[in-house]
Design a protein around this motif. Structure first.
Motif, PDB file in Angstrom:
ATOM      1  N   SER A  80       0.856  -1.191   0.000  1.00 17.75           N
ATOM      2  CA  SER A  80       0.000   0.000   0.000  1.00 17.75           C
ATOM      3  C   SER A  80       0.892   1.241   0.000  1.00 17.75           C
ATOM      4  O   SER A  80       2.039   1.197   0.429  1.00 17.75           O
ATOM      5  CB  SER A  80      -0.891  -0.001   1.233  1.00 17.75           C
ATOM      6  OG  SER A  80      -0.093   0.075   2.394  1.00 17.75           O
ATOM      7  N   ASP A  81       0.330   2.361  -0.484  1.00 16.72           N
ATOM      8  CA  ASP A  81       1.112   3.610  -0.541  1.00 16.72           C
ATOM      9  C   ASP A  81       1.555   4.047   0.848  1.00 16.72           C
ATOM     10  O   ASP A  81       2.637   4.568   1.037  1.00 16.72           O
ATOM     11  CB  ASP A  81       0.291   4.710  -1.209  1.00 16.72           C
ATOM     12  CG  ASP A  81       0.160   4.459  -2.710  1.00 16.72           C
ATOM     13  OD1 ASP A  81       0.920   3.623  -3.227  1.00 16.72           O
ATOM     14  OD2 ASP A  81      -0.710   5.077  -3.350  1.00 16.72           O
ATOM     15  N   SER A  82       0.679   3.846   1.831  1.00 15.22           N
ATOM     16  CA  SER A  82       1.053   4.146   3.219  1.00 15.22           C
ATOM     17  C   SER A  82       0.239   3.241   4.123  1.00 15.22           C
ATOM     18  O   SER A  82      -0.916   2.987   3.831  1.00 15.22           O
ATOM     19  CB  SER A  82       0.762   5.614   3.545  1.00 15.22           C
ATOM     20  OG  SER A  82      -0.628   5.881   3.373  1.00 15.22           O
ATOM     21  N   PRO A  83       0.781   2.740   5.208  1.00 19.59           N
ATOM     22  CA  PRO A  83       2.159   2.896   5.681  1.00 19.59           C
ATOM     23  C   PRO A  83       3.078   1.765   5.211  1.00 19.59           C
ATOM     24  O   PRO A  83       3.895   1.250   5.980  1.00 19.59           O
ATOM     25  CB  PRO A  83       1.974   2.857   7.198  1.00 19.59           C
ATOM     26  CG  PRO A  83       0.816   1.883   7.382  1.00 19.59           C
ATOM     27  CD  PRO A  83      -0.034   1.961   6.152  1.00 19.59           C
ATOM     28  N   GLY A  84       2.934   1.340   3.956  1.00 18.73           N
ATOM     29  CA  GLY A  84       3.790   0.287   3.430  1.00 18.73           C
ATOM     30  C   GLY A  84       3.405  -1.093   3.912  1.00 18.73           C
ATOM     31  O   GLY A  84       4.260  -1.932   4.199  1.00 18.73           O
ATOM     32  N   GLY A 262      11.186   2.151  -1.735  1.00 13.65           N
ATOM     33  CA  GLY A 262      10.931   2.832  -0.470  1.00 13.65           C
ATOM     34  C   GLY A 262      11.997   2.433   0.531  1.00 13.65           C
ATOM     35  O   GLY A 262      13.065   1.922   0.157  1.00 13.65           O
TER      36      GLY A 262
END
Length: 267
Positions: A80-84, A262
């Motif tokens: 996911s874009d955040s929180p990874g 990331g």
């Protein structure tokens, strides 16, 4: 062709193969390297099987069917874009882009030219250079210069077809790493890890008549779109965010190698 027949995107059935492991990514030595390269926890391989004959020229149809299959939707992992966090696809894929990635190399001697051209010394040490930036990468040695800087004097030691090879792509991804990558001073860890992952993902067979080894896998670099835009491998584009699909037409397996750029696991 009749409706619902072989030409239909739903004609393939896929099955997730959780029992298929990829030792190259889980071996202690590899995880320690991936941690150093800021890729640990952000890279993974998964395996799926399929039930129909694979034809490379119909790759788009095959891959669209893959993304629409319920077994894929509920099991294909991405970050996911955040929180990874690792999540499943959870969205309807409307179209895909699949680039053919040549996969013909059978030997790591492909990289010997790095020694021949003094990118790497005979003892394996990578030759240092003055720092420069090739956004977002810091170039502090001749290896990264050869990988990234098109106007560098030794860029040409790998031709464009060489650079498109899956073996080269894999090597380059490992060399560039994640957001907090600590680069190696010697070449060996990159070569060893590239070889292990490559052998894990790619299928070969011996041709009985000639006794020669032949690669049987087809490799594609894949991007998928939902109604909003790119949804896989990530909504954010980065040269180090990728998904390769390695299709074995004989065993009818698909290996998916995924990485999202990331900050990797440090612990």
């Amino acid at each position: 062709m009749a409706a619902g027949g072989f030409g239909d995107a739903g004609a393939y059935d896929f099955r997730f193969l959780p029992q298929k492991t990829f030792p190259s990514l889980s071996a202690p030595e590899t995880t320690s390297r991936l941690r150093q390269w800021s890729m640990l926890g952000r890279i993974r391989a998964q395996a799926f099987s399929f039930d129909q004959t694979f034809q490379a020229y119909r790759k788009d149809e095959f891959l669209l069917a893959f993304f629409k299959d319920p077994n894929v939707i509920s099991n294909l992992k991405l970050l996911s874009d955040s929180p990874g966090q690792w999540i499943t696809l959870g969205t309807e894929v409307k179209k895909i882009d699949a680039t053919n990635v040549p996969c013909t190399q059978l030997s790591m001697s492909f990289f010997n030219r790095l020694y021949d051209e003094d990118i790497v010394r005979d003892n394996g040490n990578i030759v240092k250079c003055l720092d420069s930036f090739y956004d977002p990468f810091l170039i502090s040695d001749e290896l990264r210069k050869v990988l990234l800087e098109e106007d560098s004097e030794k860029y040409e030691i790998f031709s464009q077809p060489d650079r498109e090879e899956f073996l080269f792509c894999l090597f380059k991804h490992l060399c560039l790493g994640g957001a907090l990558c600590q680069y190696e001073d010697v070449l060996t860890p990159y070569l060893e890890t590239t070889k292990l992952i490559y052998k894990d993902l790619v299928s070969v067979r011996k041709i009985p008549q000639t006794k020669k080894i032949q690669i049987t896998s087809s490799v594609f670099k894949v991007t998928a779109y939902d109604s909003v835009g790119v949804c896989y491998p990530s909504t954010k584009s980065h040269t180090q965010t990728f998904s390769y699909f390695i299709v074995d037409p004989i065993r009818r397996h698909v290996h998916v190698l995924y990485h999202c750029y990331g900050v990797g696991d440090m612990s």
